[in-house]
Design an enzyme around this catalytic site. Structure first.
Site, short mmCIF file in Angstrom:
data_model
loop_
_atom_site.label_atom_id
_atom_site.label_comp_id
_atom_site.label_asym_id
_atom_site.label_seq_id
_atom_site.Cartn_x
_atom_site.Cartn_y
_atom_site.Cartn_z
N HIS A 3 -5.39 6.97 -2.07
CA HIS A 3 -6.83 6.67 -2.01
C HIS A 3 -7.61 7.92 -1.63
CE1 HIS A 3 -6.34 2.06 -1.44
NE2 HIS A 3 -6.63 2.36 -2.68
N ASN B 79 0.82 -1.21 0.00
CA ASN B 79 0.00 0.00 0.00
C ASN B 79 0.85 1.26 0.00
OD1 ASN B 79 -2.39 -1.46 0.05
ND2 ASN B 79 -2.35 -1.63 2.28
N HIS C 4 -0.59 4.51 -1.18
CA HIS C 4 -2.03 4.33 -1.31
C HIS C 4 -2.84 5.04 -0.23
CE1 HIS C 4 -0.77 1.47 -4.30
NE2 HIS C 4 -2.03 1.17 -4.60
N1 GLY Z 1 -3.12 -4.15 -4.06
C1 GLY Z 1 -2.60 -4.48 -2.81
C2 GLY Z 1 -2.75 -5.92 -2.46
O1 GLY Z 1 -3.12 -6.72 -3.28
O2 GLY Z 1 -2.51 -6.25 -1.33
#
Ligand code: GLY
Length: 381
Positions: free
Chosen positions: A266, A259, A262
């Protein structure tokens, strides 16, 4: 382009949920053989039928679905196809419910296989439906976007969105097989290739400095979709993702490192509205902000952020967002489900190729990190 492309298989070793990621230019035409070998070969499923339930978008259906259906039918597969509208809004219970209806009508049984053909939305939706129909039937991922080829199609996270949060309703349901045909990238808009590259850069940042250097050295060929370097980045990204997922399938710890970029990304995505900025573009600014935070905390030298920033700019990714969104992004981050007991957790780099999960309690640090991606809008935005 293509022709002499050498197939490569990346294993994902998860005991009885193990599977292979097959990467090969032009391999869609070999889908019947590959599905026969990988999706139908589980010893626990003797007497397996050859019934496939294909989920895709109308655009992908005309580009690749119809041809795929033809080669599969020729080899004795019965294929029922269902298309869902493009876009994040298809990841909802209403669309899932329509798919369940279609599956019942099509006579989908325990030994049928759901095939997700498309990007992350189709993979998450079809995977969720496969995870829940008859308490779970097998599914195959055939990702056709760079983002889904290097991330969403591998690792078994499947989900729908709830009006209050993205991916709130979900499951871990590993695919039986992932088939990546990089040739599908040739019909993807250039902006989506660049956005997908953000996730590829992420793998270099979290795990492998030499991989980041490879991306830097081969960037022009990568953006021109030359088969060899494209195969290399797909393989290496999938290897790193598999390595992480094998050690922490259900994200108790290590998997959270995926992440990187992210938490802020996000929040940017939620505030800017899904669609205005692509997911990978939000991850790009999120990685920069997190790296700035790491430097402020004394965890990593400023050169790391400088190098990352140079690469993102070369790729053509945004490195800033409009400053009027600062408060909204901060508020959205506090709501993020990854925050625990009022604290925010960030994946912060120590250097290129090494990151750590850090709980940040000082809001000023977060605000400064956001400033770092707001203030220079006139420079490189
Ligand atoms: N996209 C992050 C995961 O698959 O953990």
């Amino acid at each position: 382009m293509g022709g002499s492309f050498v197939p490569c298989e990346v294993p994902v070793n998860l005991g009885d949920r193990s599977y292979k990621i097959h990467i090969q230019w032009g391999s869609l035409s070999e889908a019947p053989t590959l599905l026969g070998r990988h999706a139908s070969a589980e010893p626990s499923h003797s007497g397996l039928g050859k019934h496939l339930f294909l989920v895709t978008h109308p655009g992908v259906q005309s580009l690749y679905g119809e041809g795929l259906q033809k080669v599969l039918s020729r080899e004795g597969y019965a294929v029922d196809t269902s298309t869902v509208p493009e876009g994040e809004s298809s990841k909802c219970l209403e669309v899932a419910s329509r798919l369940y209806d279609r599956m019942v009508e099509a006579g989908v049984k325990r030994d049928s296989v759901v095939v997700a053909l498309g990007g992350g939305v189709v993979g998450d939706l079809a995977g969720f439906v496969a995870a829940t129909y008859m308490r779970g039937i097998r599914f195959v991922q055939i990702p056709t976007t760079l983002l889904s080829q290097v991330d969403a199609s591998v690792g078994g996270k499947v989900a729908l969105n709830h009006p209050s949060a993205k991916n709130l309703i979900g499951a871990f349901h590993q695919p039986s097989f992932v088939l990546i045909d990089p040739e599908t990238l040739t019909t993807l808009p250039d902006r989506e290739i660049r956005a997908g590259m953000a996730e590829v850069v992420k793998y270099g940042m979290i795990h492998d400095e030499s991989f980041l250097a490879y991306i830097e050295d081969n960037l022009d060929d990568l953006l021109a979709l030359s088969p060899d370097p494209i195969e290399t980045i797909l393989r290496r990204s999938c290897e790193i993702k598999a390595w992480v997922v094998e050690r922490d399938e259900r994200e108790s710890d290590l998997r959270a490192l995926l992440n990187f970029g992210h938490t802020i990304g996000h929040a940017v995505e939620a505030v800017m509205g899904y669609g205005e900025m692509l997911h990978g573009e939000c991850v790009a600014v999120g990685m920069l902000a997190a790296t700035h935070m790491a430097t402020e905390c004394g965890l990593c030298p400023p050169e790391v952020g400088d190098r990352l920033r140079r690469l993102l700019i070369r790729i053509g990714l945004p490195v800033t967002v409009p400053s009027q969104h600062t408060d909204g992004i901060l508020a959205a981050m506090k709501l993020d489900k990854k925050g625990r007991a009022g604290k925010m957790r960030f994946v912060l780099p120590e250097g290129i190729g090494s990151v750590n999960l850090v709980e940040v309690t000082e809001e000023a640090l977060v605000a400064h990190a956001l400033d770092s991606i707001m203030n220079e809008a006139s420079g490189n935005g």
